[in-house]
Scaffold this active site. Structure first.
Site, PDB file in Angstrom:
ATOM      1  N   ASP A 223       0.940  -1.230   0.098  1.00 50.55           N
ATOM      2  CA  ASP A 223       0.094  -0.092   0.004  1.00 50.55           C
ATOM      3  C   ASP A 223       0.839   1.110  -0.050  1.00 50.55           C
ATOM      4  O   ASP A 223       0.562   2.121  -0.678  1.00 50.55           O
ATOM      5  CB  ASP A 223      -0.954  -0.026   1.274  1.00 50.55           C
ATOM      6  N   ASP A 247       1.423  -7.054 -10.899  1.00 46.44           N
ATOM      7  CA  ASP A 247       0.478  -6.426 -11.688  1.00 46.44           C
ATOM      8  C   ASP A 247       0.018  -5.302 -11.598  1.00 46.44           C
ATOM      9  O   ASP A 247      -0.164  -4.356 -12.467  1.00 46.44           O
ATOM     10  CB  ASP A 247      -0.754  -7.798 -11.665  1.00 46.44           C
ATOM     11  N   ASP A 251       1.234  -1.571 -13.794  1.00 43.18           N
ATOM     12  CA  ASP A 251       0.454  -0.675 -14.344  1.00 43.18           C
ATOM     13  C   ASP A 251       0.388   0.595 -14.072  1.00 43.18           C
ATOM     14  O   ASP A 251       0.155   1.687 -14.602  1.00 43.18           O
ATOM     15  CB  ASP A 251      -1.088  -1.121 -14.376  1.00 43.18           C
TER      16      ASP A 251
END
Ligand code: NAD
Length: 362
Positions: A223, A247, A251
């Site tokens: 986080d 993943d 991005d």
């Protein structure tokens, strides 16, 4: 020795961008690259012909190749195939699994010429150069048991987040080696305050760090890593993380650079055999219109040459050529600003080839 490259254009803009990358590879051949190039079907285009997204013939060719260059797969035409094992994306997952491509390298590099294209302030992102090393064949995306079942009168969905020590160690080694080739700083991202599997992850990374004393290892909860990537992304050199966290973070890092049309990626196995592809998808909204940015695919060729074929000089020439083209002001629509005219996919390919050749004349 002649090495083998398999090109898999795939669907949507895949064939258009691969066509430009193929021209760059052909130019490399004229400058001494000894490769044999073959083509195959994957994804929706393979399903249309063979009823399978990964036909046996493609898999055989892929296994025999030193490196695979893939465009992209998927599109609305195949979204409603009922049997999900036949969907285009399964072709990709099948290739990753069958070839054991566990190490995903995703650079997020911002060309200074494109600092304005980022949604973040230019001073936050200019000079950005991060390498994300993501574990690709394990973790929660593959863990068993998984499913949706009836429990106490209601449906329950469940997945298993699992990593063995050996899986963590092999991706850790890829990341430490990568850090050694760069600024020798590695940040391992986990959620060790909550998840046992990532407590083990952290422990294995600590153990590996003893072997790589020249690399500075740090740890960050996922986080916080997401927050730091948008707050101060230049603090990172190499990031290593598991499949799902990687993943998502890769991005986010991709978008820091302004256009997903600029970012290449590599997926490697233990023998340096690799699959190289742009980070973006098949962009069905612009397919067939000559609008696609081919640079991520062309930069994937550079990664292929560097990591699977051990041809760093050619790789660097391609990357330099891309930089020169951006210096000249050429932009496809996705990276053009309101003031600049945009060029077609093919015109961008022409310009990269001309810049590449100019490096041999200098
Ligand atoms: P996408 O990356 O295909 O497109 C997102 C947006 O970015 C679109 O507006 C598109 O036009 C634009 N874009 C993407 N690549 C571009 C390029 N090279 N040049 C210019 N603009 C570009 O993502 P999506 O729309 O979520 O997915 C479309 C299809 O691609 C889906 O079927 C999805 O499953 C598939 N997909 C495939 C891969 C892959 O093959 N590795 C990855 C992601 C998505």
């Amino acid at each position: 020795m002649t090495r083998k490259i398999l090109m898999l254009p795939g669907d949507g803009i895949g064939p258009e961008i691969i066509a430009q990358a193929a021209r760059v590879l052909a130019a490399c051949q004229t400058h001494g690259l000894d490769v044999e190039i073959d083509e195959g079907l994957v994804g929706g285009s393979a399903y249309d012909v063979h009823g399978e997204p990964l036909p046996a013939e493609t898999l055989t060719k892929a296994k025999a190749a030193d490196a695979i260059l893939l465009g992209a797969v998927g599109g609305p035409k195949w979204d409603n195939i009922e049997d999900i094992s036949k969907r285009p994306e399964r072709g990709l997952l099948g290739l990753r699994k069958e070839l054991g491509l566990f190490g995903n390298l995703r650079p997020a590099l911002l060309y200074p010429q494109l600092a304005e294209a980022s949604t973040l302030k230019p001073d936050v992102v200019s000079g950005l150069d991060i390498m994300i090393v993501r574990e690709l064949t394990g973790g929660i995306y593959f863990g068993q048991p998984r499913g949706i079942e009836e429990r106490d009168g209601q449906r329950v969905g469940f997945n298993t987040y699992v990593y063995s020590e050996s899986e963590i160690e092999r991706i850790g080694r890829v990341a430490f080696e990568m850090a050694r080739k760069r600024e020798c700083r590695l940040c391992s991202v986990d959620k060790a305050n909550v998840l046992e599997v990532t407590m083990l992850w952290r422990e294995v990374m600590e153990r590996l760090a003893e072997e790589y004393q020249d690399v500075e290892l740090s740890h960050m909860y996922v986080d916080n890593a997401a927050m730091q990537l948008v707050r101060a992304p230049k603090q990172f050199d190499v990031i290593v993380t598991g499949n799902m966290f990687g993943d998502i973070l890769s991005d986010a890092a991709a978008m820091l650079t302004g256009s997903i049309g600029m970012l290449p990626s590599a997926s490697l196995n233990e023998n340096k055999q690799g699959m190289y592809e742009p980070c973006h998808g098949s962009a069905p909204d612009i397919a067939g219109q000559g609008l696609a940015n081919p640079l991520a695919t062309i930069l994937s060729v550079a990664m292929l040459l560097r990591y699977s074929l051990d041809e760093p000089v050619l790789a660097e020439k391609i990357e330099t050529a891309v930089g020169l083209v951006l210096d000249q002001g050429l932009r496809t629509a996705d990276i053009a600003s309101e003031e600049t005219d945009s060029v077609s996919t093919e015109a961008m390919g022409d310009a990269v080839l001309a810049a590449f050749e100019s490096l041999y004349q200098a």
